[in-house]
Scaffold this motif. Structure first.
Motif, PDB file in Angstrom:
ATOM      1  N   ASP A  24      -9.072   4.117  13.194  1.00  0.00           N
ATOM      2  CA  ASP A  24      -8.517   3.183  12.217  1.00  0.00           C
ATOM      3  C   ASP A  24      -9.504   2.127  11.742  1.00  0.00           C
ATOM      4  O   ASP A  24      -9.195   0.939  11.677  1.00  0.00           O
ATOM      5  CB  ASP A  24      -7.255   2.523  12.770  1.00  0.00           C
ATOM      6  CG  ASP A  24      -6.154   3.545  13.025  1.00  0.00           C
ATOM      7  OD1 ASP A  24      -6.120   4.565  12.309  1.00  0.00           O
ATOM      8  OD2 ASP A  24      -5.334   3.326  13.926  1.00  0.00           O
ATOM      9  N   GLN A  25     -10.704   2.551  11.390  1.00  0.00           N
ATOM     10  CA  GLN A  25     -11.688   1.662  10.764  1.00  0.00           C
ATOM     11  C   GLN A  25     -11.401   1.645   9.260  1.00  0.00           C
ATOM     12  O   GLN A  25     -11.178   2.684   8.654  1.00  0.00           O
ATOM     13  CB  GLN A  25     -13.105   2.138  11.053  1.00  0.00           C
ATOM     14  CG  GLN A  25     -13.450   2.130  12.521  1.00  0.00           C
ATOM     15  CD  GLN A  25     -13.371   0.727  13.103  1.00  0.00           C
ATOM     16  OE1 GLN A  25     -14.027  -0.189  12.643  1.00  0.00           O
ATOM     17  NE2 GLN A  25     -12.535   0.559  14.125  1.00  0.00           N
ATOM     18  N   THR A  26     -11.424   0.446   8.664  1.00  0.00           N
ATOM     19  CA  THR A  26     -10.943   0.288   7.299  1.00  0.00           C
ATOM     20  C   THR A  26     -11.984  -0.345   6.392  1.00  0.00           C
ATOM     21  O   THR A  26     -12.710  -1.247   6.792  1.00  0.00           O
ATOM     22  CB  THR A  26      -9.671  -0.586   7.301  1.00  0.00           C
ATOM     23  OG1 THR A  26      -8.688   0.031   8.120  1.00  0.00           O
ATOM     24  CG2 THR A  26      -9.107  -0.750   5.905  1.00  0.00           C
ATOM     25  N   SER A  27     -12.010   0.137   5.144  1.00  0.00           N
ATOM     26  CA  SER A  27     -12.801  -0.456   4.073  1.00  0.00           C
ATOM     27  C   SER A  27     -11.862  -0.704   2.896  1.00  0.00           C
ATOM     28  O   SER A  27     -11.046   0.157   2.555  1.00  0.00           O
ATOM     29  CB  SER A  27     -13.919   0.506   3.665  1.00  0.00           C
ATOM     30  OG  SER A  27     -14.564   0.048   2.498  1.00  0.00           O
ATOM     31  N   THR A  28     -11.965  -1.876   2.276  1.00  0.00           N
ATOM     32  CA  THR A  28     -11.107  -2.221   1.142  1.00  0.00           C
ATOM     33  C   THR A  28     -11.971  -2.484  -0.082  1.00  0.00           C
ATOM     34  O   THR A  28     -12.990  -3.167   0.009  1.00  0.00           O
ATOM     35  CB  THR A  28     -10.261  -3.464   1.466  1.00  0.00           C
ATOM     36  OG1 THR A  28      -9.534  -3.235   2.674  1.00  0.00           O
ATOM     37  CG2 THR A  28      -9.284  -3.779   0.356  1.00  0.00           C
TER      38      THR A  28
ATOM     39  N   TYR B 124       0.827  -1.207   0.000  1.00  0.00           N
ATOM     40  CA  TYR B 124       0.000   0.000   0.000  1.00  0.00           C
ATOM     41  C   TYR B 124       0.863   1.258   0.000  1.00  0.00           C
ATOM     42  O   TYR B 124       1.847   1.349   0.731  1.00  0.00           O
ATOM     43  CB  TYR B 124      -0.921   0.034   1.222  1.00  0.00           C
ATOM     44  CG  TYR B 124      -2.140  -0.819   1.068  1.00  0.00           C
ATOM     45  CD1 TYR B 124      -3.166  -0.458   0.187  1.00  0.00           C
ATOM     46  CD2 TYR B 124      -2.292  -1.981   1.806  1.00  0.00           C
ATOM     47  CE1 TYR B 124      -4.298  -1.247   0.052  1.00  0.00           C
ATOM     48  CE2 TYR B 124      -3.427  -2.771   1.675  1.00  0.00           C
ATOM     49  CZ  TYR B 124      -4.417  -2.392   0.797  1.00  0.00           C
ATOM     50  OH  TYR B 124      -5.534  -3.171   0.654  1.00  0.00           O
TER      51      TYR B 124
ATOM     52  N   LYS C  36      -7.647   1.019  -0.152  1.00  0.00           N
ATOM     53  CA  LYS C  36      -8.000   0.905   1.264  1.00  0.00           C
ATOM     54  C   LYS C  36      -8.301   2.305   1.800  1.00  0.00           C
ATOM     55  O   LYS C  36      -7.489   3.209   1.667  1.00  0.00           O
ATOM     56  CB  LYS C  36      -6.854   0.271   2.049  1.00  0.00           C
ATOM     57  CG  LYS C  36      -7.136   0.138   3.537  1.00  0.00           C
ATOM     58  CD  LYS C  36      -6.065  -0.652   4.261  1.00  0.00           C
ATOM     59  CE  LYS C  36      -4.770   0.098   4.327  1.00  0.00           C
ATOM     60  NZ  LYS C  36      -3.761  -0.535   5.197  1.00  0.00           N
ATOM     61  N   THR C  37      -9.477   2.464   2.386  1.00  0.00           N
ATOM     62  CA  THR C  37      -9.861   3.718   3.023  1.00  0.00           C
ATOM     63  C   THR C  37      -9.863   3.491   4.530  1.00  0.00           C
ATOM     64  O   THR C  37     -10.505   2.563   5.020  1.00  0.00           O
ATOM     65  CB  THR C  37     -11.268   4.160   2.571  1.00  0.00           C
ATOM     66  OG1 THR C  37     -11.306   4.205   1.150  1.00  0.00           O
ATOM     67  CG2 THR C  37     -11.615   5.518   3.141  1.00  0.00           C
ATOM     68  N   THR C  38      -9.138   4.336   5.257  1.00  0.00           N
ATOM     69  CA  THR C  38      -9.064   4.243   6.714  1.00  0.00           C
ATOM     70  C   THR C  38      -9.566   5.551   7.302  1.00  0.00           C
ATOM     71  O   THR C  38      -9.176   6.630   6.839  1.00  0.00           O
ATOM     72  CB  THR C  38      -7.618   3.981   7.170  1.00  0.00           C
ATOM     73  OG1 THR C  38      -7.128   2.813   6.511  1.00  0.00           O
ATOM     74  CG2 THR C  38      -7.546   3.785   8.678  1.00  0.00           C
TER      75      THR C  38
ATOM     76  N   ASN D  74       0.265   5.503   0.237  1.00  0.00           N
ATOM     77  CA  ASN D  74      -0.709   6.538   0.579  1.00  0.00           C
ATOM     78  C   ASN D  74      -0.824   7.557  -0.549  1.00  0.00           C
ATOM     79  O   ASN D  74       0.179   8.038  -1.066  1.00  0.00           O
ATOM     80  CB  ASN D  74      -0.303   7.232   1.879  1.00  0.00           C
ATOM     81  CG  ASN D  74      -1.251   8.350   2.208  1.00  0.00           C
ATOM     82  OD1 ASN D  74      -0.916   9.512   2.054  1.00  0.00           O
ATOM     83  ND2 ASN D  74      -2.444   8.005   2.624  1.00  0.00           N
TER      84      ASN D  74
END
Length: 108
Positions: free
Chosen positions: A53-57, A13, A42-44, A15
């Motif tokens: 630090d919640q993540t969506s991929t 990854y 990946k969105t954090t 940024n």
């Protein structure tokens, strides 16, 4: 503020957007995969309610546009967000995808 990135994905990854604003931040825009290979985004987020630090991929296939939506829940986090980070990587090892990213931000 505007963010514009034309790049190639790597095996890990990288940024491409990281915005913070304690009263809250909105991020609008997206990524166009204009390369021959699939990429992963990946969105954090950190919300203003203590969920960090919640993540969506998301997987983006060639020729597809992916949009970021900072007004939806991600994991246990709820808008408004105090921090939004977007990272991109190649889905397949050593097969790098080309992409264009365009974002604008707004904060209170």
């Amino acid at each position: 503020m505007g963010i514009s990135v034309d790049s190639q994905s790597t095996n890990s990854y990288v940024n491409i957007a990281d915005v913070t604003n304690t009263p809250g931040i909105l991020l609008y825009g997206g990524i166009m995969n204009d390369g021959p290979y699939t990429i992963c985004v990946k969105t954090t987020v950190n919300d203003l309610f203590g969920n960090d630090d919640q993540t969506s991929t998301s997987v983006i296939t060639p020729g597809v546009y992916w949009s970021v939506d900072s007004l939806i829940n991600i994991g246990t986090a709820n808008p408004p967000y105090g921090r939004i980070r977007v990272d991109v990587k190649s889905l397949l090892s050593n097969l790098h995808g080309n992409f264009r990213a365009r974002f604008i931000t707004a904060g209170s």
